[in-house]
Design a protein around this motif. Structure first.
Motif, PDB file in Angstrom:
ATOM      1  N   PHE A 175       0.852  -1.188   0.000  1.00  0.00           N
ATOM      2  CA  PHE A 175       0.000   0.000   0.000  1.00  0.00           C
ATOM      3  C   PHE A 175       0.886   1.236   0.000  1.00  0.00           C
ATOM      4  O   PHE A 175       1.918   1.266   0.672  1.00  0.00           O
ATOM      5  CB  PHE A 175      -0.885   0.032   1.256  1.00  0.00           C
ATOM      6  CG  PHE A 175      -2.153  -0.754   1.156  1.00  0.00           C
ATOM      7  CD1 PHE A 175      -3.377  -0.118   1.029  1.00  0.00           C
ATOM      8  CD2 PHE A 175      -2.137  -2.130   1.204  1.00  0.00           C
ATOM      9  CE1 PHE A 175      -4.556  -0.846   0.941  1.00  0.00           C
ATOM     10  CE2 PHE A 175      -3.304  -2.868   1.126  1.00  0.00           C
ATOM     11  CZ  PHE A 175      -4.525  -2.223   0.987  1.00  0.00           C
ATOM     12  N   LEU A 176       0.456   2.266  -0.721  1.00  0.00           N
ATOM     13  CA  LEU A 176       1.132   3.562  -0.670  1.00  0.00           C
ATOM     14  C   LEU A 176       0.381   4.563   0.200  1.00  0.00           C
ATOM     15  O   LEU A 176       0.817   5.710   0.342  1.00  0.00           O
ATOM     16  CB  LEU A 176       1.321   4.118  -2.083  1.00  0.00           C
ATOM     17  CG  LEU A 176       2.129   3.224  -3.037  1.00  0.00           C
ATOM     18  CD1 LEU A 176       2.396   3.947  -4.349  1.00  0.00           C
ATOM     19  CD2 LEU A 176       3.430   2.749  -2.401  1.00  0.00           C
ATOM     20  N   SER A 177      -0.738   4.146   0.764  1.00  0.00           N
ATOM     21  CA  SER A 177      -1.520   4.946   1.709  1.00  0.00           C
ATOM     22  C   SER A 177      -2.055   3.980   2.768  1.00  0.00           C
ATOM     23  O   SER A 177      -1.978   2.759   2.589  1.00  0.00           O
ATOM     24  CB  SER A 177      -2.668   5.662   0.985  1.00  0.00           C
ATOM     25  OG  SER A 177      -3.494   4.726   0.322  1.00  0.00           O
ATOM     26  N   PRO A 178      -2.587   4.483   3.882  1.00  0.00           N
ATOM     27  CA  PRO A 178      -3.030   3.572   4.946  1.00  0.00           C
ATOM     28  C   PRO A 178      -4.004   2.508   4.439  1.00  0.00           C
ATOM     29  O   PRO A 178      -4.935   2.794   3.683  1.00  0.00           O
ATOM     30  CB  PRO A 178      -3.698   4.524   5.941  1.00  0.00           C
ATOM     31  CG  PRO A 178      -2.931   5.807   5.780  1.00  0.00           C
ATOM     32  CD  PRO A 178      -2.657   5.894   4.306  1.00  0.00           C
ATOM     33  N   SER A 179      -3.781   1.275   4.893  1.00  0.00           N
ATOM     34  CA  SER A 179      -4.541   0.127   4.388  1.00  0.00           C
ATOM     35  C   SER A 179      -5.898  -0.036   5.046  1.00  0.00           C
ATOM     36  O   SER A 179      -6.754  -0.745   4.517  1.00  0.00           O
ATOM     37  CB  SER A 179      -3.727  -1.155   4.603  1.00  0.00           C
ATOM     38  OG  SER A 179      -3.698  -1.496   5.983  1.00  0.00           O
ATOM     39  N   GLY A 180      -6.077   0.559   6.213  1.00  0.00           N
ATOM     40  CA  GLY A 180      -7.321   0.375   6.959  1.00  0.00           C
ATOM     41  C   GLY A 180      -7.200  -0.612   8.097  1.00  0.00           C
ATOM     42  O   GLY A 180      -8.107  -0.712   8.925  1.00  0.00           O
ATOM     43  N   VAL A 181      -6.080  -1.374   8.149  1.00  0.00           N
ATOM     44  CA  VAL A 181      -5.832  -2.289   9.264  1.00  0.00           C
ATOM     45  C   VAL A 181      -4.423  -2.035   9.784  1.00  0.00           C
ATOM     46  O   VAL A 181      -3.466  -1.869   9.013  1.00  0.00           O
ATOM     47  CB  VAL A 181      -6.014  -3.771   8.862  1.00  0.00           C
ATOM     48  CG1 VAL A 181      -7.482  -4.064   8.557  1.00  0.00           C
ATOM     49  CG2 VAL A 181      -5.150  -4.149   7.672  1.00  0.00           C
ATOM     50  N   ASP A 182      -4.295  -2.013  11.114  1.00  0.00           N
ATOM     51  CA  ASP A 182      -3.032  -1.624  11.735  1.00  0.00           C
ATOM     52  C   ASP A 182      -1.891  -2.586  11.427  1.00  0.00           C
ATOM     53  O   ASP A 182      -0.724  -2.181  11.399  1.00  0.00           O
ATOM     54  CB  ASP A 182      -3.210  -1.524  13.250  1.00  0.00           C
ATOM     55  CG  ASP A 182      -4.135  -0.392  13.662  1.00  0.00           C
ATOM     56  OD1 ASP A 182      -4.329   0.534  12.846  1.00  0.00           O
ATOM     57  OD2 ASP A 182      -4.667  -0.445  14.784  1.00  0.00           O
ATOM     58  N   GLU A 183      -2.223  -3.863  11.220  1.00  0.00           N
ATOM     59  CA  GLU A 183      -1.172  -4.866  11.041  1.00  0.00           C
ATOM     60  C   GLU A 183      -0.562  -4.854   9.637  1.00  0.00           C
ATOM     61  O   GLU A 183       0.350  -5.642   9.339  1.00  0.00           O
ATOM     62  CB  GLU A 183      -1.703  -6.264  11.375  1.00  0.00           C
ATOM     63  CG  GLU A 183      -2.786  -6.783  10.464  1.00  0.00           C
ATOM     64  CD  GLU A 183      -4.202  -6.386  10.888  1.00  0.00           C
ATOM     65  OE1 GLU A 183      -5.154  -6.917  10.289  1.00  0.00           O
ATOM     66  OE2 GLU A 183      -4.346  -5.545  11.817  1.00  0.00           O
ATOM     67  N   PHE A 184      -1.027  -3.952   8.765  1.00  0.00           N
ATOM     68  CA  PHE A 184      -0.489  -3.875   7.406  1.00  0.00           C
ATOM     69  C   PHE A 184      -0.228  -2.417   7.054  1.00  0.00           C
ATOM     70  O   PHE A 184      -0.967  -1.798   6.286  1.00  0.00           O
ATOM     71  CB  PHE A 184      -1.452  -4.523   6.403  1.00  0.00           C
ATOM     72  CG  PHE A 184      -0.790  -5.027   5.150  1.00  0.00           C
ATOM     73  CD1 PHE A 184      -0.418  -6.352   5.026  1.00  0.00           C
ATOM     74  CD2 PHE A 184      -0.518  -4.167   4.086  1.00  0.00           C
ATOM     75  CE1 PHE A 184       0.193  -6.827   3.880  1.00  0.00           C
ATOM     76  CE2 PHE A 184       0.092  -4.620   2.929  1.00  0.00           C
ATOM     77  CZ  PHE A 184       0.454  -5.958   2.826  1.00  0.00           C
TER      78      PHE A 184
END
Length: 447
Positions: free
Chosen positions: A149-158
């Protein structure tokens, strides 16, 4: 010859023609003239005018198992896929806990999938800040490539990669001659966009501007050009980036791109306020943008059409677009949804097979998949292309009855799905796994 399937319409690399497909040992032995008579005692499946397509290859599926199996799971995901004519899926590395970012995590996911898969399943690895030394072991362990991902994925573990991390990851992946697949939205552009929240779809659309995709793809092109990395743009939503991708490819950058059924069949103007079953990131854009994506497919700038099936439990689809989980559940419906729109636009089932089977198989390096020709796996989707049906979310096989297609009338009914010469669904009903006494026969694929 162990089986013969006969149809007046078989989609082959040479075009659509009447043919008889001979199967031996789970593989296509030959594509023969339609009137070929098999040896005595050979089972024959007479399909009439129903179309034999290569089984679909969906390289963008979030199975979420282990860790979030209440969102989906291998048994339900692969059952839904099979009912929709998909014979191979590739699982994304995130939304499961743990994510597929180390070899032990990969083995944990494979252990959960083994014995539950109704179709064949491959796995993407994940590229995160700090796991650079895990990439070669994952590559050697059989992942088909690496997602970032180049922006936040929506889950902390990734977590996502910044530009420095992207350069380091791209360099390492180029050394492996592996594939880097990327969620391309620029985090600064997203942060600078208006973030109003609430039920209005127009506000959500404004929060994910086209420029965020364009700038992230430009960064990806730059690093691929400098490092020689093979890269792939996931779920292209903004048609504004098509000229950039085309120009990069023309100068020799190794870049491909995919889009998704929802970007080709739905439009922002049609999304009701509060209807967060339509929320995904990047978002469904306007009808004019949809038309331009179809042009990108026709021109060959967009290579693949895959689902980005990203389900969740129904309670996470709250009517606030800022708070709802982003993901569209469509694994069972992709073929029919795309065909409905493709035929309206004058495209053919050969086009659909290329976009949804041949090109995704090539992307993932699955050389036994993707076409109806001798030597390939005997994976087929049998389609009644003129029949229609209305989507009933509760009747779909994925775990949670939520989909943006609920109530829509689609054209193209999947009659049956065949995995290595064995029928695994019949009129949408699974023939393997409970309550059947036959165990699921899907295999776990490795590079």
């Amino acid at each position: 010859m162990e089986l013969l399937l006969r149809s007046t319409r078989v989609v082959t690399p040479e075009g659509v023609r009447a043919a008889a497909v001979a199967v031996t040992g789970g593989r296509i032995a030959a594509v023969l003239p339609h009137g070929t008579e098999p040896p005595p005692g050979t089972p024959v499946e007479e399909l009439g005018d129903d179309v034999i397509l290569p089984g679909l290859v969906d390289t963008h599926v979030h199975v979420n198992d282990p860790g979030r199996a209440e969102w989906e799971g291998f048994a339900t995901a692969t059952r839904a896929a099979a009912a929709g004519g998909v014979t191979t899926l590739v699982d994304m590395p995130l939304n499961s806990i743990p994510p597929t970012t180390t070899v032990p995590h990969l083995r944990a996911k494979q252990a959960v999938a083994r014995g539950r898969a109704h179709i064949d399943v491959g796995f993407w690895g994940g590229a995160l800040p700090g796991n650079l030394d895990d990439l070669r072991p994952l590559h050697d362990a059989g992942v088909l490539g690496f997602k970032a991902f180049l922006s936040p994925s929506g889950v902390d573990e990734f977590p996502h990669l910044d530009r420095h991390d992207l350069d380091a990851v791209a360099t390492r992946i180029a050394e492996l001659d592996a594939l880097l697949i990327v969620h391309a939205e620029d985090p600064d552009r997203l942060a600078g966009a208006p973030q109003r929240g609430g039920p209005r779809y127009a506000d959500f659309l404004a929060s994910r501007p086209r420029a965020a995709e364009h700038e992230a793809i430009a960064a990806l092109v730059d690093v691929a050009r400098r490092r020689g990395t093979r890269v792939h743009v996931l779920h292209l939503s903004s048609a504004d980036a098509l000229p950039l991708i085309a120009a990069a490819r023309a100068e020799g950058v190794r870049i491909t791109a995919e889009t998704c059924p929802h970007f080709l069949t739905l439009a922002a103007e049609e999304v009701p306020d509060g209807a967060t079953e339509f929320k995904c990131c990047p978002p469904i854009r306007e009808a004019a943008n949809r038309d331009a994506l179809w042009a990108g497919l026709a021109d060959g700038v967009v290579d693949c059409v895959v689902s980005d099936h990203s389900p969740c439990t129904a309670d996470l689809k709250v009517p606030d677009f800022a708070e709802a989980w982003g993901g569209i559940s469509s694994l069972q419906l992709g073929l029919s949804a795309v065909w409905t729109e493709a035929r309206r636009r004058g495209r053919t089932l050969a086009d659909v097979a290329r976009w949804m089977s041949t090109a995704p198989a090539a992307l993932a390096g699955l050389s036994a998949k993707g076409t109806v020709e001798g030597g390939r796996d005997a994976d087929f989707a049998v389609l009644a292309p003129d029949e229609t049906f209305t989507v009933d979310a509760a009747a779909l096989h994925h775990r949670n009855p939520v989909t943006a297609y609920a109530g829509r009338t689609l054209t193209g009914v999947v009659r049956s799905t065949w995995l290595r010469g064995r029928k695994v669904t019949d009129h949408g009903t699974p023939l393997t796994g409970p309550p059947s006494l036959t165990a699921p026969t899907g295999r776990l694929l490795e590079r």
